[in-house]
Design a protein around this motif. Structure first.
Motif, PDB file in Angstrom:
ATOM      1  N   ILE A  58     -12.576   7.735 -21.726  1.00  0.00           N
ATOM      2  CA  ILE A  58     -12.150   8.599 -20.618  1.00  0.00           C
ATOM      3  C   ILE A  58     -10.694   8.332 -20.243  1.00  0.00           C
ATOM      4  O   ILE A  58      -9.914   9.265 -20.015  1.00  0.00           O
ATOM      5  N   ALA A  59     -10.315   7.062 -20.191  1.00  0.00           N
ATOM      6  CA  ALA A  59      -8.930   6.714 -19.858  1.00  0.00           C
ATOM      7  C   ALA A  59      -7.960   7.277 -20.890  1.00  0.00           C
ATOM      8  O   ALA A  59      -6.877   7.769 -20.538  1.00  0.00           O
ATOM      9  N   GLN A  60      -8.349   7.250 -22.171  1.00  0.00           N
ATOM     10  CA  GLN A  60      -7.467   7.789 -23.213  1.00  0.00           C
ATOM     11  C   GLN A  60      -7.376   9.311 -23.106  1.00  0.00           C
ATOM     12  O   GLN A  60      -6.295   9.901 -23.276  1.00  0.00           O
ATOM     13  N   LEU A  61      -8.499   9.967 -22.822  1.00  0.00           N
ATOM     14  CA  LEU A  61      -8.491  11.428 -22.701  1.00  0.00           C
ATOM     15  C   LEU A  61      -7.624  11.872 -21.518  1.00  0.00           C
ATOM     16  O   LEU A  61      -6.872  12.847 -21.622  1.00  0.00           O
ATOM     17  N   ILE A  62      -7.725  11.168 -20.399  1.00  0.00           N
ATOM     18  CA  ILE A  62      -6.895  11.499 -19.243  1.00  0.00           C
ATOM     19  C   ILE A  62      -5.418  11.282 -19.569  1.00  0.00           C
ATOM     20  O   ILE A  62      -4.554  12.095 -19.215  1.00  0.00           O
ATOM     21  N   SER A  63      -5.129  10.190 -20.263  1.00  0.00           N
ATOM     22  CA  SER A  63      -3.737   9.885 -20.619  1.00  0.00           C
ATOM     23  C   SER A  63      -3.153  10.961 -21.523  1.00  0.00           C
ATOM     24  O   SER A  63      -1.987  11.362 -21.367  1.00  0.00           O
ATOM     25  N   ILE A  64      -3.951  11.442 -22.467  1.00  0.00           N
ATOM     26  CA  ILE A  64      -3.496  12.495 -23.380  1.00  0.00           C
ATOM     27  C   ILE A  64      -3.321  13.815 -22.627  1.00  0.00           C
ATOM     28  O   ILE A  64      -2.308  14.505 -22.762  1.00  0.00           O
TER      29      ILE A  64
ATOM     30  N   ILE B 141       0.828  -1.209   0.000  1.00  0.00           N
ATOM     31  CA  ILE B 141       0.000   0.000   0.000  1.00  0.00           C
ATOM     32  C   ILE B 141       0.861   1.257   0.000  1.00  0.00           C
ATOM     33  O   ILE B 141       0.572   2.229  -0.699  1.00  0.00           O
ATOM     34  N   TRP B 142       1.941   1.251   0.766  1.00  0.00           N
ATOM     35  CA  TRP B 142       2.782   2.444   0.877  1.00  0.00           C
ATOM     36  C   TRP B 142       3.351   2.876  -0.459  1.00  0.00           C
ATOM     37  O   TRP B 142       3.671   4.050  -0.665  1.00  0.00           O
ATOM     38  N   ARG B 143       3.496   1.936  -1.427  1.00  0.00           N
ATOM     39  CA  ARG B 143       4.080   2.280  -2.719  1.00  0.00           C
ATOM     40  C   ARG B 143       3.223   3.277  -3.499  1.00  0.00           C
ATOM     41  O   ARG B 143       3.711   3.952  -4.393  1.00  0.00           O
ATOM     42  N   SER B 144       1.937   3.365  -3.165  1.00  0.00           N
ATOM     43  CA  SER B 144       1.058   4.266  -3.909  1.00  0.00           C
ATOM     44  C   SER B 144       1.500   5.714  -3.793  1.00  0.00           C
ATOM     45  O   SER B 144       1.267   6.519  -4.691  1.00  0.00           O
ATOM     46  N   TYR B 145       2.166   6.036  -2.695  1.00  0.00           N
ATOM     47  CA  TYR B 145       2.552   7.424  -2.485  1.00  0.00           C
ATOM     48  C   TYR B 145       3.795   7.811  -3.284  1.00  0.00           C
ATOM     49  O   TYR B 145       4.180   8.970  -3.309  1.00  0.00           O
ATOM     50  N   LYS B 146       4.434   6.844  -3.928  1.00  0.00           N
ATOM     51  CA  LYS B 146       5.596   7.148  -4.751  1.00  0.00           C
ATOM     52  C   LYS B 146       5.212   7.712  -6.111  1.00  0.00           C
ATOM     53  O   LYS B 146       6.022   8.323  -6.787  1.00  0.00           O
ATOM     54  N   ASN B 147       3.982   7.455  -6.546  1.00  0.00           N
ATOM     55  CA  ASN B 147       3.513   7.978  -7.829  1.00  0.00           C
ATOM     56  C   ASN B 147       2.136   8.576  -7.611  1.00  0.00           C
ATOM     57  O   ASN B 147       1.142   8.130  -8.179  1.00  0.00           O
ATOM     58  N   ILE B 148       2.091   9.577  -6.763  1.00  0.00           N
ATOM     59  CA  ILE B 148       0.813  10.152  -6.349  1.00  0.00           C
ATOM     60  C   ILE B 148       0.065  10.765  -7.526  1.00  0.00           C
ATOM     61  O   ILE B 148      -1.162  10.809  -7.533  1.00  0.00           O
ATOM     62  N   ARG B 149       0.796  11.228  -8.538  1.00  0.00           N
ATOM     63  CA  ARG B 149       0.137  11.818  -9.717  1.00  0.00           C
ATOM     64  C   ARG B 149      -0.723  10.778 -10.431  1.00  0.00           C
ATOM     65  O   ARG B 149      -1.909  11.019 -10.696  1.00  0.00           O
ATOM     66  N   PHE B 150      -0.142   9.617 -10.716  1.00  0.00           N
ATOM     67  CA  PHE B 150      -0.921   8.588 -11.403  1.00  0.00           C
ATOM     68  C   PHE B 150      -2.058   8.086 -10.516  1.00  0.00           C
ATOM     69  O   PHE B 150      -3.187   7.905 -10.983  1.00  0.00           O
ATOM     70  N   PHE B 151      -1.760   7.858  -9.248  1.00  0.00           N
ATOM     71  CA  PHE B 151      -2.784   7.325  -8.361  1.00  0.00           C
ATOM     72  C   PHE B 151      -3.930   8.306  -8.182  1.00  0.00           C
ATOM     73  O   PHE B 151      -5.093   7.901  -8.085  1.00  0.00           O
ATOM     74  N   GLY B 152      -3.617   9.585  -8.147  1.00  0.00           N
ATOM     75  CA  GLY B 152      -4.676  10.581  -8.075  1.00  0.00           C
ATOM     76  C   GLY B 152      -5.592  10.515  -9.283  1.00  0.00           C
ATOM     77  O   GLY B 152      -6.820  10.599  -9.163  1.00  0.00           O
ATOM     78  N   LEU B 153      -4.993  10.351 -10.474  1.00  0.00           N
ATOM     79  CA  LEU B 153      -5.790  10.239 -11.698  1.00  0.00           C
ATOM     80  C   LEU B 153      -6.633   8.969 -11.688  1.00  0.00           C
ATOM     81  O   LEU B 153      -7.815   8.990 -12.065  1.00  0.00           O
TER      82      LEU B 153
END
Length: 333
Positions: free
Chosen positions: A252-258, A63-75
């Motif tokens: 939606i996933a593609q739009l967020i990725s772009i 679980i703690w690993r999620s905070y290493k890529n907070i940008r992706f996890f937030g999305l």
């Protein structure tokens, strides 16, 4: 956790296996009418076992690993727990407002992101599986915390909810399997070391979950055969909004990725986690909160039956995007 590069034969046959379980359940229900007297008690136990299998496969220590890529996890969290529930609610209002039980089951199915085999499809699409492993536990925790909120907001006026039922469902169908899974992992770790325990769980988890799900299907359809057969037409209404959901969630996933310039491996992971919905948590909640409303449980199951072929199509589309759009990533992947 299963992480094969491609689907095994059993995985490929899974939709047909599950459909066969449904048909067998209906046959049992017709041949043994008295089965319905025992189905609820049996289902109570089997659903706990099913959720236990999910908890057992969750790498809680990651679980703690999620905070290493907070940008992706937030999305990912925004897509899974804000955008997708709103889409689910809109589709339910458009297609299912005249069928309250199916409405609630449809909502439960769509607001719970997959907690296991989305990683298989992420691997098939050459996505970021390690990042997905870190995402998995938080997806499970958030859906458990937010399901009562979604039910109150989106379905509270359709089917009243009691706080006591919510608490009982959480304790019996969520907390109990979680504690059993943690204890199992600790015992196996002491016996076989951490790596040995992980390997053993990885080898037995997929068939264990499939067998448990088969038993769940047989019991549900055998115990409620008459009610289900009398509601085939309204239940069939679920297919169209589910297909629309897969189309919208993929877009939606593609739009967020772009928009956020995600590399392909994160784009693939985001797509798989926003489209895959096969979470036993939704079935556990459906049975725990609404034990006397089988159409809610069946509405959840219908999504599971048609999800696999749709996810295979998602992987094929991601492969096209990888080659045509992410050309700079081709050598890396």
């Amino acid at each position: 956790m299963v992480d094969e590069a491609s689907l095994s034969l059993i995985d490929k046959l899974q939709p047909f296996i599950l459909i066969a379980a449904v048909l067998l359940g209906i046959l049992v229900g017709n041949l043994f009418v008295e089965f319905s007297k025992y189905s609820d008690s049996l289902l109570y136990i089997v659903v706990i076992v099913l959720v236990y299998s999910v908890m057992l496969g969750v790498p809680h220590e990651k679980i703690w690993r999620s905070y290493k890529n907070i940008r992706f996890f937030g999305l990912a969290w925004f897509a899974n727990f804000v955008v997708i529930p709103l889409i689910a609610w809109a589709l339910a209002l458009i297609f299912l407002r005249d069928h309250p039980d199916i409405f609630v089951g449809f909502i439960l199915y769509l607001v719970t992101p997959c907690t296991d085999w989305f990683l298989v499809f992420t691997r098939m699409a050459k996505g970021d599986v390690p990042l997905g492993l870190a995402l998995l536990p938080t997806n499970l925790i958030l859906q458990i915390l937010l399901i009562p909120v979604y039910l109150v907001l989106f379905a509270g006026k359709i089917i009243p909810l009691q706080v006591s039922s919510l608490v009982e469902t959480f304790l019996v169908f969520i907390l109990l399997p979680f504690i059993l899974a943690v204890l199992t992992r600790r015992i196996l770790t002491k016996i076989k070391t951490q790596r040995g325990a992980d390997k053993l769980i990885e080898n037995i988890l997929s068939p264990f979950q499939l067998i448990t799900l088969i038993v769940v299907l047989i019991v549900i359809f055998a115990g409620q055969t008459k009610i289900i057969l009398n509601n085939i037409r309204p239940l069939s209404l679920v297919f169209i909004p589910i297909i629309i959901f897969f189309i919208l969630s993929f877009i939606i996933a593609q739009l967020i990725s772009i928009k956020f310039c995600l590399p392909y491996n994160e784009c693939a992971l985001l797509t798989c986690t926003t489209t895959a919905r096969n979470s036993p948590t939704s079935l556990a909640i459906a049975f725990g909160l609404f034990p006397n409303q089988p159409l809610i449980q069946v509405a959840v199951i219908i999504g599971v039956l048609i999800e696999l072929p749709l996810l295979i199509m998602v992987v094929r589309l991601l492969e096209i995007i990888r080659v045509k759009v992410y050309k700079e990533e081709r050598g890396f992947i």
